[in-house]
Design a protein around this motif. Structure first.
Motif, PDB file in Angstrom:
ATOM      1  N   GLN A   1       0.829  -1.206   0.000  1.00 28.19           N
ATOM      2  CA  GLN A   1       0.000   0.000   0.000  1.00 28.19           C
ATOM      3  C   GLN A   1       0.869   1.264   0.000  1.00 28.19           C
ATOM      4  OE1 GLN A   1      -2.645  -0.364   3.310  1.00 28.19           O
ATOM      5  NE2 GLN A   1      -4.026  -1.833   2.255  1.00 28.19           N
ATOM      6  N   GLN A   2       1.953   1.266   0.815  1.00 24.40           N
ATOM      7  CA  GLN A   2       2.849   2.425   0.815  1.00 24.40           C
ATOM      8  C   GLN A   2       3.503   2.616  -0.557  1.00 24.40           C
ATOM      9  OE1 GLN A   2       5.647   1.753   3.964  1.00 24.40           O
ATOM     10  NE2 GLN A   2       4.071   2.017   5.617  1.00 24.40           N
ATOM     11  N   LYS A   3       3.922   1.502  -1.189  1.00 20.04           N
ATOM     12  CA  LYS A   3       4.537   1.590  -2.516  1.00 20.04           C
ATOM     13  C   LYS A   3       3.542   2.125  -3.533  1.00 20.04           C
ATOM     14  CE  LYS A   3       7.221  -1.199  -5.768  1.00 20.04           C
ATOM     15  NZ  LYS A   3       7.764  -2.550  -6.064  1.00 20.04           N
ATOM     16  N   ILE A   4       2.286   1.636  -3.422  1.00 21.88           N
ATOM     17  CA  ILE A   4       1.243   2.122  -4.341  1.00 21.88           C
ATOM     18  C   ILE A   4       1.014   3.605  -4.140  1.00 21.88           C
ATOM     19  CG2 ILE A   4      -1.222   1.954  -4.847  1.00 21.88           C
ATOM     20  CD1 ILE A   4      -0.978  -1.053  -4.256  1.00 21.88           C
ATOM     21  N   SER A   5       1.020   4.043  -2.867  1.00 21.71           N
ATOM     22  CA  SER A   5       0.838   5.471  -2.587  1.00 21.71           C
ATOM     23  C   SER A   5       1.974   6.294  -3.177  1.00 21.71           C
ATOM     24  CB  SER A   5       0.748   5.680  -1.079  1.00 21.71           C
ATOM     25  OG  SER A   5       0.673   7.053  -0.786  1.00 21.71           O
ATOM     26  N   ARG A   6       3.196   5.783  -3.003  1.00 19.06           N
ATOM     27  CA  ARG A   6       4.346   6.515  -3.549  1.00 19.06           C
ATOM     28  C   ARG A   6       4.285   6.579  -5.072  1.00 19.06           C
ATOM     29  NH1 ARG A   6       7.673   3.752  -1.238  1.00 19.06           N
ATOM     30  NH2 ARG A   6       8.403   2.371  -2.917  1.00 19.06           N
ATOM     31  N   LEU A   7       3.902   5.464  -5.696  1.00 22.23           N
ATOM     32  CA  LEU A   7       3.786   5.459  -7.156  1.00 22.23           C
ATOM     33  C   LEU A   7       2.674   6.384  -7.639  1.00 22.23           C
ATOM     34  CD1 LEU A   7       4.270   1.640  -7.864  1.00 22.23           C
ATOM     35  CD2 LEU A   7       5.904   3.493  -8.297  1.00 22.23           C
ATOM     36  N   GLU A   8       1.584   6.438  -6.863  1.00 22.08           N
ATOM     37  CA  GLU A   8       0.509   7.362  -7.233  1.00 22.08           C
ATOM     38  C   GLU A   8       0.990   8.802  -7.171  1.00 22.08           C
ATOM     39  OE1 GLU A   8      -2.500   6.942  -8.339  1.00 22.08           O
ATOM     40  OE2 GLU A   8      -2.568   4.749  -8.296  1.00 22.08           O
TER      41      GLU A   8
END
Length: 718
Positions: free
Chosen positions: A492-499
């Motif tokens: 989820q943190q990686k997805i947030s960073r990618l977003e």
């Protein structure tokens, strides 16, 4: 005797022959001899007659005795045949009775054996009963000591405290009460229909007899009587409506008792009103019948029938008035104006049954006398077709009244056991009140809710040994679950960073497109300055037709530049551009600004977009985590609910089967016990009767044998 006669005759002949000759015998001696001869002849004749008579008498006696002997022989033969027949019959009967006796003895032995078994079981039951009694007595002593020590007062001694107790709810009694009320409603509707027809046809008869209202004016009494009869529907329809409301108030989820039937008072009032109506019209009805008697067409037979009808109408009105009094007594507890105990209520119900039978008898007598009167009135010369039709309708209504009252009386007598039985609603020492009925229904609903909650199946549990065996698996599953949760958080943190990076590069692309637009506009201005030869009108039109379209959703920029350059005056006011994205709408104007202003504006836009993107990403993560958590909980709850419903259905079916088995076994036990007792008593009575029959038949056979022997001896002596 014949020889003597011949000798005498010969002597006489000789004497006569000698009389012609001289004889030595004197005449006197001859006369004496003749006289003696004559006497002998007479005596001989007399003896001959006696002999003949004795011979005839002997022959007659011989014939009589022969016929008597033949008759006695025939009777002896008949008696002998009867004796043989009776002997055969009684021998067969004795054989049958002996077989029955043997069968009964076998059955008696079987029943005695079963009785011994029953006595053994009875002793066992008595031992269990004594055991239970001892246990119950000990529990009673314990409870009594607890009550004496812990309970501050006994609420069953005082009626004020006892009235606060909540009685139990009897659903079976409610269903039976509703069924009885429904049947009573049907019978009363039939009775009301019959009474409506009777009053209506009575009104029609008054209008046409003894005077026809269409030809001449009827008397004042009949006018008033007809006016009152016209009002019968208002009383009878209200009576039917009140009983219908009373039936609707008796439901399965209510308590039916005399204290809670509030609609019974309305029914009592309607019945009292109809009884008063009957008493009001009774004098006019009697006067109308007297007026019919005074008519010149009325015969003596019709006058006697009218007198009987007057008596019948008085009895019918008295029966309704008596019934009204008992119905009013039943309605007293529902309004709280009177106290009726169970024994008094039973007496009232019994008297109502008696009154209904009396009403049926009165209506039967009324129908019988009126039918006789109608048959006499058909022979009157003034009897019209309308008058005869009215009489027939009156007879049919009276027949319906008789049938309805009889059915109601029979129904009430059959339901008397239920009506006089105690429902068990009232607390001991107090009367049931409507507020207590509401409390009972609230308690019933709470009990039903509690039972439904208790019947819910518990969650399946794992045995302790299996739990110990699977402990390692559970521990590894917990560790793997924690590892998976950490991986989910990292993802989820990686997805947030990618977003965030995606939004950043989208913004950079938008800024690059803006810079490209500015450079294109500047190039267009330079080309416009170089191309001076072009007409100004075309330059203005070309400049006006050069829109710039930027799409932020697809990160593409469409620039339409005119082939002909525009003038500087037209380039100073370019068309504004719209930048649309998920975070808002940005208006962009392509104008020449300073580089500092452009940098500050771009920094503000970047800061706004970054903050908005981070906020939306955080909200999305929270919503995802909540959704995953709620989804897992819903799945677990759904599984538990399905298992609980299955367990509830299974336990419900098992409980029903257990209750059915218990009920069936109890019924079989009671039936078997009752049948055994009946068979024992019946067999004992039958055995006694068989012994008595056998002894009587033996006595009869002995008597016949003795009589046959006596007849045989008499015949031999004769």
């Amino acid at each position: 005797m014949c020889v003597c006669v011949c000798v005498c005759v010969c002597v006489c002949v000789r004497t006569q022959s000698k009389g012609d000759s001289p004889s030595q015998v004197s005449l006197q001696a001859q006369s004496v001899f003749d006289e003696d001869l004559h006497k002998k002849i007479q005596e001989n004749e007399r003896l001959h007659i006696q002999w003949l008579e004795a011979q005839e008498q002997h022959q007659q006696q011989e014939a009589q005795l022969s016929s008597r002997l033949q008759q006695l022989q025939e009777e002896a033969q008949e008696h002998q045949a009867q004796l043989e027949e009776l002997s055969c019959r009684h021998a067969h009967t004795i054989h049958t009775l002996q077989e029955d006796k043997a069968t009964l003895e076998v059955k008696l032995q079987t029943l005695e054996r079963e009785a011994r078994d029953c006595r053994v079981r009875t002793e066992e039951c008595q031992q269990q009963l004594r055991k239970y009694q001892s246990e119950v007595s000990s529990q009673l002593k314990h409870s009594s000591s607890v009550i004496q020590e812990k309970v501050p007062f006994n609420d069953t001694q005082l009626s004020d405290y006892n009235s606060l107790n909540v009685p139990a709810h009897n659903r079976r009694h409610q269903l039976r009460a509703r069924e009885v009320a429904a049947q009573a409603l049907v019978f009363l509707q039939n009775l009301v229909s019959a009474l409506l027809n009777f009053h209506s046809y009575s009104e029609q008869r008054v209008q046409i007899y003894p005077r026809d209202s269409s030809i001449e004016t009827i008397s004042a009494v009949n006018q008033k009587f007809s006016q009152y009869l016209h009002e019968n529907a208002s009383y009878l329809r209200q009576l039917e409506e009140d009983l219908l409301q009373l039936h609707q108030s008796i439901t399965e989820d209510a308590i039916t008792a005399l204290e809670t039937l509030e609609k019974l008072q309305d029914f009592s009032s309607s019945f009292s009103a109809y009884s008063s109506f009957l008493q009001k019209i009774l004098p006019y009805q009697l006067k109308s019948l007297e007026e019919e008697c005074e008519s010149p067409l009325c015969t003596s037979a019709l006058i006697s029938k009218n007198r009987q009808l007057q008596t019948d109408m008085q009895k019918l009105t008295a029966a309704f008035h008596k019934l009204r009094a008992y119905v009013a007594l039943l309605a007293l507890p529902s309004v709280g104006s009177g106290v009726v105990c169970q024994s008094s209520a039973n007496s009232v119900f019994t008297q109502i049954s008696v009154c209904l039978h009396g009403l049926h008898d009165c209506s039967s007598e009324l129908w019988k006398h009126y039918s006789q009167k109608a048959s006499l009135e058909q022979d009157l010369p003034a009897a019209t077709q309308k008058f005869c039709t009215t009489n027939e309708c009156l007879l049919s209504s009276l027949a319906s009244l008789t049938s309805s009252s009889g059915k109601m009386a029979t129904f009430f007598s059959n339901s008397l056991d239920f009506l006089t039985s105690c429902a068990g609603y009232s607390p001991s020492g107090a009367l049931l009140k409507p507020l207590q009925a509401d409390s009972v229904m609230q308690s019933k609903r709470r009990a039903a809710a509690y039972i439904s909650s208790v019947r819910q199946a518990r969650a399946e549990s794992v045995p302790y040994g299996e739990a110990l065996a699977n402990r390692h698996i559970l521990t590894s599953s917990t560790e793997s679950r924690e590892g998976l949760m950490q991986q989910v958080l990292q993802s989820q943190q990686k997805i947030s960073r990618l977003e965030q990076e995606k939004e950043h590069w989208l913004l950079e692309a938008q800024l690059a497109q803006v810079r490209l637009q500015k450079e294109s506009a500047r190039i267009a201005q330079l080309e416009a300055q170089v191309c001076v030869s072009a007409p100004q009108s075309q330059l203005c039109a070309s400049a006006a037709e050069s829109p710039v379209c930027v799409s932020a959703a697809e990160s593409q920029v469409c620039v339409s530049a005119a082939e002909t350059p525009s003038e500087p005056a037209l380039a100073d006011a370019p068309e504004p551009l719209q930048d649309t994205s998920v975070v808002g709408v940005l208006s962009i104007r392509s104008c020449s600004e300073s580089s500092a202003d452009q940098d500050s504006r771009e920094q503000l836009i970047k800061t706004h977009y970054m903050s908005r993107v981070s906020e939306l990403t955080t909200q999305l993560q929270i919503c995802d985590s909540k959704a995953v958590h709620f989804h897992a909980e819903c799945r677990a709850v759904a599984k538990r609910l399905a298992m609980a419903e299955r367990s509830r259905d299974t336990l419900g079916e098992e409980l029903k089967l257990a209750n059915q088995n218990i009920t069936r076994l109890q019924d079989e036990l009671s039936t078997t016990k009752r049948s055994y007792e009946d068979q024992l008593s019946m067999m004992s009575d039958h055995l006694c009767s068989m012994n008595e029959t056998l002894s009587q038949q033996r006595e009869t056979i002995d008597t016949l044998k003795l009589s046959a022997k006596g007849n045989a001896k008499k015949n031999k002596s004769r």
